[in-house]
Design a protein around this motif. Sequence first.
Motif, PDB file in Angstrom:
ATOM      1  N   SER A  23      -8.726  -5.594   2.424  1.00 45.75           N
ATOM      2  CA  SER A  23      -9.702  -6.086   1.444  1.00 45.75           C
ATOM      3  C   SER A  23     -10.187  -4.952   0.554  1.00 45.75           C
ATOM      4  N   THR A  25      -8.391  -2.322  -0.109  1.00 42.85           N
ATOM      5  CA  THR A  25      -7.234  -1.943  -0.926  1.00 42.85           C
ATOM      6  C   THR A  25      -7.050  -2.884  -2.110  1.00 42.85           C
ATOM      7  N   PHE A  26      -7.114  -4.197  -1.844  1.00 43.26           N
ATOM      8  CA  PHE A  26      -6.869  -5.193  -2.888  1.00 43.26           C
ATOM      9  C   PHE A  26      -8.087  -5.484  -3.746  1.00 43.26           C
ATOM     10  N   HIS A  30      -9.895 -10.648  -3.166  1.00 45.35           N
ATOM     11  CA  HIS A  30      -8.644 -11.107  -2.561  1.00 45.35           C
ATOM     12  C   HIS A  30      -8.724 -11.085  -1.035  1.00 45.35           C
ATOM     13  N   THR A  70       2.145  -5.944   3.744  1.00 43.67           N
ATOM     14  CA  THR A  70       1.351  -5.689   2.543  1.00 43.67           C
ATOM     15  C   THR A  70       2.226  -5.189   1.404  1.00 43.67           C
ATOM     16  N   LEU A  74       2.952  -6.751  -2.312  1.00 45.51           N
ATOM     17  CA  LEU A  74       2.783  -5.991  -3.551  1.00 45.51           C
ATOM     18  C   LEU A  74       4.044  -6.002  -4.413  1.00 45.51           C
ATOM     19  N   PHE A  80      -0.032 -10.445  -7.388  1.00 44.84           N
ATOM     20  CA  PHE A  80      -0.227  -9.041  -7.085  1.00 44.84           C
ATOM     21  C   PHE A  80       0.423  -8.150  -8.120  1.00 44.84           C
ATOM     22  N   VAL A  84      -3.039  -6.846  -9.026  1.00 47.33           N
ATOM     23  CA  VAL A  84      -3.419  -5.956  -7.937  1.00 47.33           C
ATOM     24  C   VAL A  84      -2.544  -4.718  -7.837  1.00 47.33           C
ATOM     25  N   THR A  85      -1.232  -4.898  -7.956  1.00 46.75           N
ATOM     26  CA  THR A  85      -0.328  -3.759  -7.754  1.00 46.75           C
ATOM     27  C   THR A  85      -0.672  -2.587  -8.652  1.00 46.75           C
ATOM     28  N   VAL A  88      -3.549  -0.657  -7.252  1.00 38.72           N
ATOM     29  CA  VAL A  88      -3.193   0.148  -6.081  1.00 38.72           C
ATOM     30  C   VAL A  88      -2.393   1.376  -6.485  1.00 38.72           C
TER      31      VAL A  88
END
Length: 411
Positions: A23, A25-26, A30, A70, A74, A80, A84-85, A88
Amino acid sequence: MENQELIPHLFRTEYRKITAVLSKTFGLEHIEIAQDIASDTFLQASEMWGIKGVPDNPVAWLYTVARNKTLDYLRRDKLFKEKVTGQVVRSSPPGEEIDIDLSARNITDSQLQMMFAICHPSLPVESQIGLALNVLCGFGISEIASAFLTSKETINKRLYRAREKLRTEEVKMEFPAESDIESRLEAVLKTLYLLFNEGFYSAGKDITLRKDVCIEAMWLTKMLTENAGTDSPPVNALLALMCFHASRFEARTNPQGETVLYQDQDESLWDATLICRGENYLNRASVGQQLSRYHLEAAIGYWHTIKADTPEKWEHILQYYNQLLILEYSPIAALNRTYALAKARSKREAICEAEKLNLAGNHLYHSLLGELYLGIDDRKALECFNASLGLAKSRADKQLLMEKMRRIAEA
C-alpha cells in the motif's frame, strides 16, 4: 507446527506486513490491490506447501512470492502501467531494477504509517475499527460482520465508503507532522483500545472472548512503544492495561466455554509473565505529569491482578474509578464503579448508586443489580437476572445467568 496450523498463523502475522508495504509502494488509494496480492500469496502457499511441503524459511518464501506477484502486476496491468508503475520507477534509484522494499525497517514503518492512515480523523470510529480488523489484522468480511453483529453486506459497504473517504481526502501513508502527532496518536490509541475490547468483551452470540483480536491489538500497541516518536506514557499505559486483562484469559472461561466471574476465577491460571510485563509498562507510563484514562484503567487492572478480597484493595479501585469518571465519564465505567463500591463499602449503597444509572437496555446493568440484590432481596435479584437474560446475546452469558437463576430457585 503443522501446515494446517502454520498458514493461518503466518496469515495473522505476515498478511498485514505485506499489505502495508505494498500500500505504501502503490499509494493508499490502491489498498485493495495490495490486499489482493497479499491474499493471492497465501493462496499459493496453501496450494504449493500442500504438495511440495513447507519451505525451510516460510516467511522468506512468502515475501519472495509477494514481491514477484507485485512485479508481475507492475509489468502487465494497464492501470498500473498508466498510474502506478511510473510512480514506483521514479522512486527507485536511477538504473536500478524496480524492487519492493521488504526490509524489516520498511515493514515496521509501513505498518505504523498504515495505523495512522486508517485512524484518520475523517473516518467514523466504526470504520476505523473495521479497517483495522480487515487490513491490519487480516480478518475477513464474515468475521468482522460477526464482531459487529451485522451483515456482510453492511460491512462491505462500510469498508468501501471508508476506502473512498481515504481517497477523496488524499490520505497518505506517512507519519504525522510533529505538531500533530499527539492528537493523531490519540485517535490511534482509541481504535486499538476499542479493538482490544471487541475481543475481550465480544458481544457475539457464540463467543465471549476472541483472543486473536486481543493479541493483534496488543501487538500493534507494542509497535507504538518501540518507535521513538510514539513511545509516550498513554501508549505504555494502554499496553499495561491490555497485559493485565490478557493475563486472566485462561481463567475467564471453563472447559465448557462458560463464563467464570472474577471472584470465582482460579488464580493459578493467571499469566504471571503478562502481569509482570504489565507492571513494567505501567512503570514506563508513570514518566511525566500526563494522566490519561489508560493510566487509570491500567491501575484498576493492576489491582485486579491481586486476588486478595480486602476492603483496602477495593477502596483503591473505587478511588481510581472516581478519578476516571471525573476525567472522562462513561456509563459503563460508572456501572463498574458500583461493584467496587459494594466491595469497599456496602451492597445497599451500591444498589442506590447503580439504580440512578438506569441503563435499562444493557444486560450487564441488570446482571450487576442481580448480584447486588443477592442476599438482600433474592426475589428482586431473580427479576434482574431474568431481565438480563432477555438482553444477553452470547451463549456463555445466557448460560451463566440461567445457572444463577437456578441456584436462587433451589435455595
